[in-house]
Write a protein that holds these residues in place. Structure first.
Motif, PDB file in Angstrom:
ATOM      1  N   GLN A   1      -3.042   0.364  -7.737  1.00 43.21           N
ATOM      2  CA  GLN A   1      -4.452   0.657  -8.033  1.00 43.21           C
ATOM      3  C   GLN A   1      -5.369  -0.356  -7.346  1.00 43.21           C
ATOM      4  OE1 GLN A   1      -5.256   3.242 -10.386  1.00 43.21           O
ATOM      5  NE2 GLN A   1      -7.357   3.048  -9.669  1.00 43.21           N
TER       6      GLN A   1
ATOM      7  N   GLU B   1       8.723   1.066  -6.490  1.00 43.82           N
ATOM      8  CA  GLU B   1       7.783   2.144  -6.775  1.00 43.82           C
ATOM      9  C   GLU B   1       7.396   2.166  -8.249  1.00 43.82           C
ATOM     10  OE1 GLU B   1       7.135   6.942  -6.067  1.00 43.82           O
ATOM     11  OE2 GLU B   1       8.996   5.966  -5.403  1.00 43.82           O
TER      12      GLU B   1
ATOM     13  N   ASN C   1      -9.141  -0.895  -1.802  1.00 43.71           N
ATOM     14  CA  ASN C   1      -8.572  -1.439  -3.034  1.00 43.71           C
ATOM     15  C   ASN C   1      -8.078  -2.879  -2.848  1.00 43.71           C
ATOM     16  OD1 ASN C   1      -6.349  -0.933  -1.421  1.00 43.71           O
ATOM     17  ND2 ASN C   1      -5.058  -0.216  -3.132  1.00 43.71           N
TER      18      ASN C   1
ATOM     19  N   ALA D   1      -8.874  -1.430   3.693  1.00 39.81           N
ATOM     20  CA  ALA D   1      -8.483  -0.730   2.454  1.00 39.81           C
ATOM     21  C   ALA D   1      -9.462  -1.069   1.334  1.00 39.81           C
ATOM     22  CB  ALA D   1      -7.060  -1.114   2.071  1.00 39.81           C
TER      23      ALA D   1
ATOM     24  N   ARG E   1       3.365   1.184  -8.590  1.00 40.19           N
ATOM     25  CA  ARG E   1       2.513   2.370  -8.554  1.00 40.19           C
ATOM     26  C   ARG E   1       1.440   2.297  -9.645  1.00 40.19           C
ATOM     27  NH1 ARG E   1       2.747   7.387  -6.272  1.00 40.19           N
ATOM     28  NH2 ARG E   1       1.833   9.129  -7.414  1.00 40.19           N
ATOM     29  N   HIS E   2       0.179   2.439  -9.206  1.00 39.97           N
ATOM     30  CA  HIS E   2      -0.987   2.442 -10.086  1.00 39.97           C
ATOM     31  C   HIS E   2      -1.161   1.141 -10.865  1.00 39.97           C
ATOM     32  CE1 HIS E   2      -0.619   7.135 -10.154  1.00 39.97           C
ATOM     33  NE2 HIS E   2      -1.112   6.675  -8.999  1.00 39.97           N
TER      34      HIS E   2
ATOM     35  N   GLN F   1       0.820  -1.201   0.000  1.00 42.40           N
ATOM     36  CA  GLN F   1       0.000   0.000   0.000  1.00 42.40           C
ATOM     37  C   GLN F   1       0.859   1.259   0.000  1.00 42.40           C
ATOM     38  OE1 GLN F   1      -3.019   0.040  -0.661  1.00 42.40           O
ATOM     39  NE2 GLN F   1      -4.129  -1.668   0.287  1.00 42.40           N
ATOM     40  N   ASP F   2       2.056   1.150   0.545  1.00 46.08           N
ATOM     41  CA  ASP F   2       2.948   2.324   0.546  1.00 46.08           C
ATOM     42  C   ASP F   2       3.313   2.743  -0.876  1.00 46.08           C
ATOM     43  OD1 ASP F   2       2.896   2.390   3.274  1.00 46.08           O
ATOM     44  OD2 ASP F   2       4.795   1.302   3.534  1.00 46.08           O
ATOM     45  N   TYR F   3       3.243   1.818  -1.819  1.00 44.77           N
ATOM     46  CA  TYR F   3       3.634   2.143  -3.204  1.00 44.77           C
ATOM     47  C   TYR F   3       2.430   2.467  -4.091  1.00 44.77           C
ATOM     48  CZ  TYR F   3       8.213   0.369  -1.866  1.00 44.77           C
ATOM     49  OH  TYR F   3       9.422   0.178  -1.243  1.00 44.77           O
ATOM     50  N   GLU F   4       1.258   2.641  -3.482  1.00 40.08           N
ATOM     51  CA  GLU F   4       0.041   3.117  -4.138  1.00 40.08           C
ATOM     52  C   GLU F   4      -0.360   2.281  -5.367  1.00 40.08           C
ATOM     53  OE1 GLU F   4       0.387   7.253  -5.016  1.00 40.08           O
ATOM     54  OE2 GLU F   4       0.845   7.807  -2.941  1.00 40.08           O
TER      55      GLU F   4
END
Length: 803
Positions: free
Chosen positions: A91, A256, A118, A116, A260-261, A86-89
């Motif tokens: 999706q 990251e 997601n 969360a 990410r996404h 989750q720290d790396y966001e």
């Protein structure tokens, strides 16, 4: 054409019956489906793989991770993993691990992660009540998706569930939940809609989804419960980026950019977890595999590097759903049942047509190979275009059509043999009656007849093609008086009448060194003058254009068929009986009908002029045959002009099939020579002049003796020794063909060749300046003794194939 269509439809009906048996009977379950699915797997493997999907990442628990963190992972390790991700966001995160039971320590740490929005977890529907696995207790129900995978009868995952119902409740798959959340996160307006008028069709972005049914593509009686789609695998290898659990927990430097996404799926990649599934890329095997997800499938497959772990299968499904929504890939379509039946029928007809076109085993095998290649090539092309059609069922239909036509053709040949034998017997009776009639009305004429004539059932009047006059063959004694009483006899040395425009223009020029054919003559019989036919249409449809030729008892005309729109040209042979009393005409009609039937049977081959009609008008007999536009081989056989070996082999290959056709029906041509072989405008060779054909009775083939002796008929140099002695055999025609081939190679007519005094064979090899591979075949074709010669045209073709 009718026989081809009939056999093709019969083959299709048989294969369709097999398909129906497979669908309706538990005994026949999967009768064709297993082969169809194997063919589907082959097409999947032949397809070019797609590149790695950049939208997905799999965090796999490897065997090293199991040794390091233990199994099952405790809640502390799993909670730490989710928190790190989750720290790396990302999706969306999909957790393909069961967590219905806490695995302390660290349960509080994991409980914090379920909130969360997601994060999606799994449940298992299972079969029946009490066989499933519940979702994590703290996970909201709307974010729980099932991870059940559908296994075909052979244990392979080829399709997947989008949603299903259990106990009147609808559940969605993990892959569908993850893909839908990702698409909505990218486009909040992304929604699901049913197509108007069809609740089964779902609008999914740029694609419209249509569920599988139990008979889609190559399936038979498959379980089609739930909303199922065929899985289009992205590639046989990793379709997504894969990270180990340790890499995530150690927070590698590139995480990251990798997370990410993105969509992140977490699952097992350790062999010890036994979470492997067969795929279309898996190699088949007959040995059971310990620890596989499907322990006892009807057919087993041995795991390889193309077997997929469960989480990788879900990654393939997610990638496919994303591509469908964005229009990068389409769903695989299927034909309705009626279209598949037509498809099967089409290939049954193709098989029958191939067998009808080629009868030689080598050509038939090649044609069948081309047809099968065309079928599978077309099926693969349709598959690449997004349509899965059956391949095994039409292949079976093709094979049945091909084999059915072979059986039908052999059946027809046997029927024709029987018909020809019956006609020969009928001719024997007619000749005996004619002899009695002549004895009663003309004792002096009857006294000239050979006493064995009436018993010679195979020897009768032969109305040939329009290019030759009628010829009587009986014993070697004076028997031609019988024919003289039936019709006017030709003058000594009369030649064949022309049957082509080129012949008409050039006249009856004999080729260099080709002597006239030997036919029985009666010089004492006067030649009567024939009057032209009455004005008007012959037979009510044929308009005479010109006279092609005339003999002592027949005339040949060029005519037009006025009943057909194109008014095609044809050739008409007119036969004029000398006597007009009713009994004589009745016998003549019977003989005429029998001979026309023989010509009709032979004319079915595309290298023999077709008999178009035969009729009696004003007590005169008419034969109408196909007109052959072209020239005979006398134009091509020039003195001292040698053909190449390749051209000579081509000559043999083109004429041997037509000889095989007539020999299969126990018929001998007996006058094969260059002037009786036409080259049509399309280059195909056509055998003409069947005025001297002879039908061999079984007794003449098995035990030739003095009672089977016939009149010597043929052309010196081309006629085989036994034929010129009055004992023709089927391979007598092969001798004549061999002499034509030798003439082509050497440029020397046969009767100019010298005979080797030591062997008694023709000495033609010294005329060539080199040895050729074809020479042994020609020597065997032209052996003096028929027993040392090739027995059949098929045997010659087999040796030619070996050159």
């Amino acid at each position: 054409m009718r026989s081809t269509l009939g056999v093709g439809l019969g083959a299709a009906a048989a294969v369709t019956a097999v398909k129906i048996l497979g669908e309706l009977s538990w005994v026949g379950m999967g009768l064709l489906s297993g082969w169809e699915l194997d063919a589907y797997d082959l097409m999947v493997r032949l397809r070019s793989p797609l590149p790695i999907d950049p939208r997905l990442v799999v965090v796999g628990i490897t065997e090293t991770d199991v040794a390091r963190y233990g199994w099952p992972l405790n809640d502390a390790v799993l909670g730490e993993t989710l928190a790190t991700l989750q720290d790396y966001e990302p999706q969306v995160i999909g957790l393909d691990l069961y967590r219905n039971i806490p695995q302390p320590p660290g349960s509080d740490r994991l409980a914090d992660q379920w909130a969360a929005d997601n994060l999606f977890g799994i449940l298992e529907l299972g079969e029946g009540q009490g066989n499933g696995v519940d979702p994590p207790p703290l996970l909201p129900p709307e974010r729980a998706g099932f991870n059940d995978l559908i296994l075909d009868q052979d244990g392979v995952v080829r399709r997947f569930l989008v949603f299903a119902q259990k106990q009147k409740k609808t559940y969605y798959s993990l892959a569908w939940q993850v893909a839908y959340a990702y698409l909505q996160g990218r486009d909040p307006e992304f929604t699901l809609e049913n197509e108007a008028g069809d609740s089964n069709r779902i609008a999914w972005g740029r694609s419209v989804l249509q569920p599988l049914d139990r008979r889609s593509g190559g399936y038979q009686r498959e379980d089609d419960r739930g909303y199922q789609l065929l899985l289009d695998y992205r590639s046989p290898n990793a379709a997504v980026t894969v990270l180990s659990l340790a890499t995530v927990l150690e927070r590698g430097p590139e995480l990251e950019a990798q997370l990410r996404h993105k969509i992140v799926l977490i699952g097992n990649l350790a062999p010890s977890t036994k979470d492997l599934f067969f795929t279309p890329y898996t190699g088949t095997s007959f040995a059971p595999v310990e620890g596989m997800a499907n322990p006892d499938p009807p057919r087993t497959r041995r795991p390889a590097n193309t077997d997929f772990y469960g989480v990788m299968v879900h990654a393939q499904i997610v990638s496919y759903l994303l591509d469908l929504a964005q229009g990068d890939r389409g769903t695989l379509g299927f034909w309705p049942e009626w279209a598949e039946v037509l498809w099967i029928a089409l290939w049954g007809g193709v098989g029958a047509a191939v067998s009808r076109r080629w009868s030689h085993p080598g050509a038939l095998l090649a044609g069948a190979g081309l047809a099968v290649g065309g079928l599978w090539g077309l099926q693969y092309g349709l598959f690449l275009g997004g349509v899965w059609v059956p391949g095994v069922a039409p292949s079976l239909s093709l094979g049945l059509g091909l084999g059915g036509m072979v059986v039908y053709r052999n059946y027809r040949i046997e029927q024709e043999k029987q018909q020809l034998a019956q006609q020969a017997q009928a001719q024997e009776v007619s000749i005996a009656l004619l002899q009695q009639l002549l004895q009663h009305q003309s004792p002096s004429l009857a006294a000239s007849l050979d006493p064995t004539l009436a018993a010679d059932g195979a020897e009768s009047f032969r109305f040939g093609s329009p290019s030759s006059d009628i010829t009587l063959r009986g014993s070697s004694q004076g028997d031609s008086g019988l024919l003289a009483s039936f019709s006017q006899w030709p003058e000594q040395g009369s030649d064949d009448s022309p049957t082509t425009l080129s012949d008409l223009a050039e006249g009856e020029t004999q080729s260099l060194g080709e002597p006239p054919a030997v036919t029985p003559m009666t010089p004492s019989q006067p030649r009567a003058k024939q009057s032209p036919p009455k004005a008007g249409l012959l037979g009510g449809r044929y308009q005479i254009q010109s006279v092609l030729g005339a003999g002592g008892f027949a005339m040949t005309y060029l005519a037009q068929d006025c009943h057909r729109p194109s008014r095609p040209i044809c050739v008409i042979k007119r036969l004029c009986p000398l006597r007009q009393d009713p009994k004589f005409l009745a016998l003549a009609q019977r003989l005429f009908d029998d001979e026309a039937s023989i010509l009709e049977i032979l004319g079915k081959h595309d290298q023999i002029p077709q008999l178009l009609a035969h009729f009696n008008q004003d007590n005169e007999f008419y034969l109408v045959q196909e007109f052959i536009a072209g020239h005979d081989l006398r134009k091509e056989f020039k003195l001292q002009q040698q053909w190449s070996e390749a051209a000579t082999i081509d000559l043999l290959r083109k004429l041997l099939p037509v000889l095989a056709f007539i020999h299969d029906r126990q018929i001998i041509h007996r006058d094969l020579k260059p002037s009786n072989v036409m080259r049509r405008e399309d280059g195909k060779l056509v055998l003409i002049d069947f005025g001297t054909v002879k039908h061999l009775l079984p007794s003449e083939v098995q035990d030739p003796g003095p009672e089977t002796k016939t009149m010597a008929v043929g052309t010196p140099g081309y006629g085989a020794p036994e034929q010129m002695a009055g004992y023709p055999q089927l391979n007598s025609d092969l001798y004549a063909l061999g002499m034509m081939a030798i003439q082509a190679l050497t440029g020397v007519p046969p009767h100019h060749l010298k005979v080797d005094p030591h062997r008694g064979e023709l000495n033609w090899r010294p005329l060539l300046d080199r040895s050729l591979p074809l020479m042994p075949i020609l020597e065997r074709l032209t052996h003096f003794n028929s027993s040392d010669r090739y027995a059949s045209a098929a045997a010659v073709l087999r040796d030619l194939d070996r050159l």
